[in-house]
Design a protein around this motif. Structure first.
Motif, PDB file in Angstrom:
ATOM      1  N   ALA A 108       0.825  -1.209   0.000  1.00 28.58           N
ATOM      2  CA  ALA A 108       0.000   0.000   0.000  1.00 28.58           C
ATOM      3  C   ALA A 108       0.860   1.259   0.000  1.00 28.58           C
ATOM      4  CB  ALA A 108      -0.936   0.001   1.201  1.00 28.58           C
ATOM      5  N   GLY A 109       1.957   1.235   0.722  1.00 30.21           N
ATOM      6  CA  GLY A 109       2.860   2.385   0.743  1.00 30.21           C
ATOM      7  C   GLY A 109       3.528   2.622  -0.603  1.00 30.21           C
ATOM      8  N   ILE A 110       3.959   1.561  -1.247  1.00 30.79           N
ATOM      9  CA  ILE A 110       4.563   1.687  -2.574  1.00 30.79           C
ATOM     10  C   ILE A 110       3.519   2.183  -3.576  1.00 30.79           C
ATOM     11  CG2 ILE A 110       5.630   0.411  -4.473  1.00 30.79           C
ATOM     12  CD1 ILE A 110       7.465   0.921  -2.080  1.00 30.79           C
ATOM     13  N   GLY A 111       2.295   1.676  -3.475  1.00 28.50           N
ATOM     14  CA  GLY A 111       1.226   2.147  -4.353  1.00 28.50           C
ATOM     15  C   GLY A 111       0.907   3.614  -4.135  1.00 28.50           C
ATOM     16  N   ALA A 112       0.935   4.044  -2.879  1.00 32.26           N
ATOM     17  CA  ALA A 112       0.679   5.448  -2.575  1.00 32.26           C
ATOM     18  C   ALA A 112       1.788   6.330  -3.142  1.00 32.26           C
ATOM     19  CB  ALA A 112       0.566   5.647  -1.066  1.00 32.26           C
ATOM     20  N   LEU A 113       3.024   5.873  -3.048  1.00 35.05           N
ATOM     21  CA  LEU A 113       4.130   6.631  -3.639  1.00 35.05           C
ATOM     22  C   LEU A 113       4.006   6.702  -5.162  1.00 35.05           C
ATOM     23  CD1 LEU A 113       7.229   5.494  -1.560  1.00 35.05           C
ATOM     24  CD2 LEU A 113       6.201   7.757  -1.655  1.00 35.05           C
ATOM     25  N   CYS A 114       3.580   5.600  -5.768  1.00 33.82           N
ATOM     26  CA  CYS A 114       3.386   5.603  -7.224  1.00 33.82           C
ATOM     27  C   CYS A 114       2.264   6.555  -7.630  1.00 33.82           C
ATOM     28  CB  CYS A 114       3.080   4.190  -7.718  1.00 33.82           C
ATOM     29  SG  CYS A 114       4.475   3.080  -7.605  1.00 33.82           S
ATOM     30  N   GLY A 115       1.185   6.568  -6.876  1.00 36.84           N
ATOM     31  CA  GLY A 115       0.095   7.496  -7.158  1.00 36.84           C
ATOM     32  C   GLY A 115       0.520   8.941  -6.999  1.00 36.84           C
ATOM     33  N   TRP A 116       1.308   9.204  -5.971  1.00 37.37           N
ATOM     34  CA  TRP A 116       1.825  10.556  -5.778  1.00 37.37           C
ATOM     35  C   TRP A 116       2.740  10.952  -6.927  1.00 37.37           C
ATOM     36  CZ3 TRP A 116       6.967  11.942  -5.419  1.00 37.37           C
ATOM     37  CH2 TRP A 116       7.208  13.280  -5.135  1.00 37.37           C
ATOM     38  N   PHE A 117       3.625  10.040  -7.335  1.00 40.01           N
ATOM     39  CA  PHE A 117       4.573  10.334  -8.406  1.00 40.01           C
ATOM     40  C   PHE A 117       3.851  10.628  -9.716  1.00 40.01           C
ATOM     41  CE2 PHE A 117       7.553   9.143 -11.770  1.00 40.01           C
ATOM     42  CZ  PHE A 117       8.636   9.930 -11.416  1.00 40.01           C
ATOM     43  N   LEU A 118       2.832   9.832 -10.012  1.00 39.45           N
ATOM     44  CA  LEU A 118       2.079  10.070 -11.236  1.00 39.45           C
ATOM     45  C   LEU A 118       1.368  11.421 -11.206  1.00 39.45           C
ATOM     46  CD1 LEU A 118       0.506   6.616 -12.060  1.00 39.45           C
ATOM     47  CD2 LEU A 118       2.128   7.903 -13.436  1.00 39.45           C
ATOM     48  N   THR A 119       0.813  11.764 -10.081  1.00 33.84           N
ATOM     49  CA  THR A 119       0.066  13.016  -9.974  1.00 33.84           C
ATOM     50  C   THR A 119       0.965  14.239  -9.999  1.00 33.84           C
ATOM     51  OG1 THR A 119      -1.550  11.881  -8.627  1.00 33.84           O
ATOM     52  CG2 THR A 119      -1.599  14.257  -8.570  1.00 33.84           C
ATOM     53  N   VAL A 120       1.986  14.226  -9.177  1.00 32.47           N
ATOM     54  CA  VAL A 120       2.802  15.421  -8.991  1.00 32.47           C
ATOM     55  C   VAL A 120       3.876  15.543 -10.066  1.00 32.47           C
ATOM     56  CG1 VAL A 120       4.385  16.572  -7.407  1.00 32.47           C
ATOM     57  CG2 VAL A 120       2.341  15.478  -6.531  1.00 32.47           C
ATOM     58  N   ARG A 121       4.582  14.468 -10.351  1.00 32.79           N
ATOM     59  CA  ARG A 121       5.735  14.562 -11.238  1.00 32.79           C
ATOM     60  C   ARG A 121       5.410  14.312 -12.703  1.00 32.79           C
ATOM     61  NH1 ARG A 121       9.906  17.327  -9.295  1.00 32.79           N
ATOM     62  NH2 ARG A 121      10.343  16.739  -7.168  1.00 32.79           N
ATOM     63  N   VAL A 122       4.642  13.278 -12.990  1.00 25.64           N
ATOM     64  CA  VAL A 122       4.435  12.887 -14.385  1.00 25.64           C
ATOM     65  C   VAL A 122       3.373  13.757 -15.051  1.00 25.64           C
ATOM     66  CG1 VAL A 122       3.720  11.014 -15.905  1.00 25.64           C
ATOM     67  CG2 VAL A 122       5.198  10.532 -13.958  1.00 25.64           C
ATOM     68  N   MET A 123       2.176  13.799 -14.468  1.00 27.44           N
ATOM     69  CA  MET A 123       1.082  14.513 -15.113  1.00 27.44           C
ATOM     70  C   MET A 123       0.988  15.976 -14.698  1.00 27.44           C
ATOM     71  SD  MET A 123      -1.882  11.657 -15.326  1.00 27.44           S
ATOM     72  CE  MET A 123      -1.755  11.049 -13.670  1.00 27.44           C
ATOM     73  N   GLY A 124       1.540  16.338 -13.578  1.00 29.02           N
ATOM     74  CA  GLY A 124       1.501  17.727 -13.133  1.00 29.02           C
ATOM     75  C   GLY A 124       0.107  18.215 -12.778  1.00 29.02           C
ATOM     76  N   VAL A 125      -0.765  17.310 -12.341  1.00 25.91           N
ATOM     77  CA  VAL A 125      -2.133  17.677 -11.989  1.00 25.91           C
ATOM     78  C   VAL A 125      -2.162  18.492 -10.702  1.00 25.91           C
ATOM     79  CG1 VAL A 125      -4.385  16.732 -11.352  1.00 25.91           C
ATOM     80  CG2 VAL A 125      -3.050  15.661 -13.155  1.00 25.91           C
ATOM     81  N   ALA A 126      -1.295  18.170  -9.765  1.00 24.40           N
ATOM     82  CA  ALA A 126      -1.288  18.842  -8.470  1.00 24.40           C
ATOM     83  C   ALA A 126       0.154  19.089  -8.042  1.00 24.40           C
ATOM     84  CB  ALA A 126      -2.007  17.991  -7.427  1.00 24.40           C
ATOM     85  N   SER A 127       0.318  19.899  -7.042  1.00 18.12           N
ATOM     86  CA  SER A 127       1.632  20.069  -6.428  1.00 18.12           C
ATOM     87  C   SER A 127       1.579  19.465  -5.029  1.00 18.12           C
ATOM     88  CB  SER A 127       2.002  21.550  -6.361  1.00 18.12           C
ATOM     89  OG  SER A 127       1.160  22.214  -5.465  1.00 18.12           O
ATOM     90  N   LEU A 128       2.723  19.400  -4.410  1.00 20.24           N
ATOM     91  CA  LEU A 128       2.772  18.795  -3.080  1.00 20.24           C
ATOM     92  C   LEU A 128       2.087  19.680  -2.045  1.00 20.24           C
ATOM     93  CD1 LEU A 128       3.793  16.262  -1.739  1.00 20.24           C
ATOM     94  CD2 LEU A 128       5.930  17.401  -1.264  1.00 20.24           C
ATOM     95  N   ASP A 129       1.833  20.923  -2.375  1.00 17.41           N
ATOM     96  CA  ASP A 129       1.203  21.844  -1.429  1.00 17.41           C
ATOM     97  C   ASP A 129      -0.310  21.719  -1.369  1.00 17.41           C
ATOM     98  OD1 ASP A 129       3.673  22.836  -0.808  1.00 17.41           O
ATOM     99  OD2 ASP A 129       3.561  24.447  -2.277  1.00 17.41           O
ATOM    100  N   ASP A 130      -0.958  21.129  -2.424  1.00 16.90           N
ATOM    101  CA  ASP A 130      -2.413  20.971  -2.348  1.00 16.90           C
ATOM    102  C   ASP A 130      -2.780  19.598  -1.819  1.00 16.90           C
ATOM    103  OD1 ASP A 130      -1.175  21.632  -4.679  1.00 16.90           O
ATOM    104  OD2 ASP A 130      -2.860  21.415  -5.978  1.00 16.90           O
ATOM    105  N   TRP A 131      -4.076  19.423  -1.687  1.00 20.07           N
ATOM    106  CA  TRP A 131      -4.602  18.159  -1.191  1.00 20.07           C
ATOM    107  C   TRP A 131      -5.083  17.271  -2.334  1.00 20.07           C
ATOM    108  CZ3 TRP A 131      -4.977  16.651   3.958  1.00 20.07           C
ATOM    109  CH2 TRP A 131      -4.557  17.592   4.879  1.00 20.07           C
ATOM    110  N   ARG A 132      -4.953  17.731  -3.570  1.00 18.34           N
ATOM    111  CA  ARG A 132      -5.489  16.979  -4.708  1.00 18.34           C
ATOM    112  C   ARG A 132      -4.713  15.711  -5.016  1.00 18.34           C
ATOM    113  NH1 ARG A 132      -5.863  21.218  -9.371  1.00 18.34           N
ATOM    114  NH2 ARG A 132      -3.920  21.842  -8.409  1.00 18.34           N
ATOM    115  N   TRP A 133      -3.509  15.556  -4.521  1.00 15.17           N
ATOM    116  CA  TRP A 133      -2.736  14.361  -4.808  1.00 15.17           C
ATOM    117  C   TRP A 133      -3.123  13.188  -3.903  1.00 15.17           C
ATOM    118  CZ3 TRP A 133       0.238  12.292  -0.947  1.00 15.17           C
ATOM    119  CH2 TRP A 133       0.571  13.126   0.116  1.00 15.17           C
ATOM    120  N   ILE A 134      -3.810  13.450  -2.821  1.00 16.44           N
ATOM    121  CA  ILE A 134      -4.134  12.375  -1.869  1.00 16.44           C
ATOM    122  C   ILE A 134      -5.106  11.355  -2.463  1.00 16.44           C
ATOM    123  CG2 ILE A 134      -5.166  11.864   0.380  1.00 16.44           C
ATOM    124  CD1 ILE A 134      -3.808  14.382   1.399  1.00 16.44           C
ATOM    125  N   PRO A 135      -6.199  11.740  -3.139  1.00 15.73           N
ATOM    126  CA  PRO A 135      -7.046  10.706  -3.757  1.00 15.73           C
ATOM    127  C   PRO A 135      -6.311   9.892  -4.824  1.00 15.73           C
ATOM    128  CG  PRO A 135      -8.227  12.782  -3.652  1.00 15.73           C
ATOM    129  CD  PRO A 135      -6.826  13.054  -3.238  1.00 15.73           C
TER     130      PRO A 135
END
Length: 83
Positions: A36-63
């Motif tokens: 689950a932790g590795i999956g959460a890191l992968c989800g964060w990486f896809l959101t913040v780094r790859v697609m640029g949908v959110a930054s680490l400062d918002d809450w949009r990367w958590i879902p």
């Protein structure tokens, strides 16, 4: 509370791991929390780094992070070896 979103993401991944462990008959909380932790890191990486949908400062990367955790847990229980 600068790091509250990171703490929320980590606790959410652990809660998903605990729920998955309870639903599957308590096979091992360490393995499910690791997946689950590795999956959460992968989800964060896809959101913040790859697609640029959110930054680490918002809450949009958590879902996205929780969705990555759920996908990895599903794959773990689907493809793990059963002895």
């Amino acid at each position: 509370m600068q790091y509250l979103d990171i703490l929320t993401g980590a606790l959410g991944a652990f809660a998903l791991a605990w729920i998955a462990d309870q639903l599957t008959g308590r096979r091992g909380l360490f393995a499910t929390s690791l997946v689950a932790g590795i999956g959460a890191l992968c989800g964060w990486f896809l959101t913040v780094r790859v697609m640029g949908v959110a930054s680490l400062d918002d809450w949009r990367w958590i879902p996205w992070s929780m969705a990555g955790s759920v996908i990895c847990l599903a794959a773990f229980f689907l493809f793990r070896s059963k002895r």
